[in-house]
Scaffold this active site. Sequence first.
Site: not given
Ligand SMILES: NC(=O)CC[C@H](N)C(=O)O
Length: 306
Positions: A61, A64, A188, A240, A258
């Site tokens: 993430s 992003k 994505y 988050y 993650v």
């Molecule tokens: N928090 C994350 O890094 C989530 C990204 C992961 N690719 C997902 O879509 O679940």
Amino acid sequence: MQDVLNEIARAMAAETERGKVADYIPELAHVDPQKFAISLATVEGARYSAGCATTPFSIQSISKVFTLTIALGKMGDALWSNVGREPSGDPFNSIVQLEHEGGKPRNPFINAGAIAVVDAIMMGHEPKETLAELLSFVRYIADDDSICFDHTVAASEMAHRDRNASLAHFMKAFGRLRHDVDKVLGTYFHQCAIAMSCQQLAHAGLFLASDGVNQPSNIRVVSPQRARRINSLMMMCGHYDASGEFAFRVGLPGKSGVGGGILAIAPGQGAIAVWSPGLDEYGNSLLGTKALEMFVQRTGWSVFGH
Ligand SMILES: NC(=O)CC[C@H](N)C(=O)O
């Protein structure tokens, strides 16, 4: 500064409680939880690292931040008609707010928001064209052409896409996505599967620490206003439903993934990347957060002071 990073790496090596490696993406479950790295790139051009700072990991993430930057470059404030900019207070993969809020995700950093951002960037193009554009942007800001997608991780996410597919289909039903859902998801997942080391990530984040100017090339990536806004979003939404906790403990704009990485921005000072694969219950790096907390205590670089 090198002493500070060495001290942090030593302290983290001694930690026995290291969190839990993400396993809902099976490919990420193989990563060694003992790994730790930290890198700092300063606006003056200095570079410091400790631990395995040249080992690439799945940035997940953290990507992003890069897609948001590209989307704002393409469509400016029009992006905000389909993506909000408020903290969600819910887990990264939550669907619950979408139903009550017309399918408009709260912010660009939760999964639903990031999927909407990718859809906005695609602009009728095929996934491979969008991905080529994304990769060349990341290589440019990191000043490193060796950065690549980890296709095995992307395939692993595609094979286990039910949750993200639900978010995407739900948004599509509200008329929020323009492209085919599987093409948006494929894009994505590749975005999330970019592999980078802490050294590369710190370099890539530097433009956000220096009012939008890439260093050391001195080329403007975004306006100072846009850099400020991206940093604000990272502070408010980058972790988050633990964004408040991260601000409380660290007090820097930050974005987690993650894969166990965190990119933190100290405006006017530098960009710090940390990596420790074990996660806390919110999906954020347990020791990565601890390391950044130690870093701001030693340096006073939190935006709120010591
Ligand atoms: N928090 C994350 O890094 C989530 C990204 C992961 N690719 C997902 O879509 O679940």
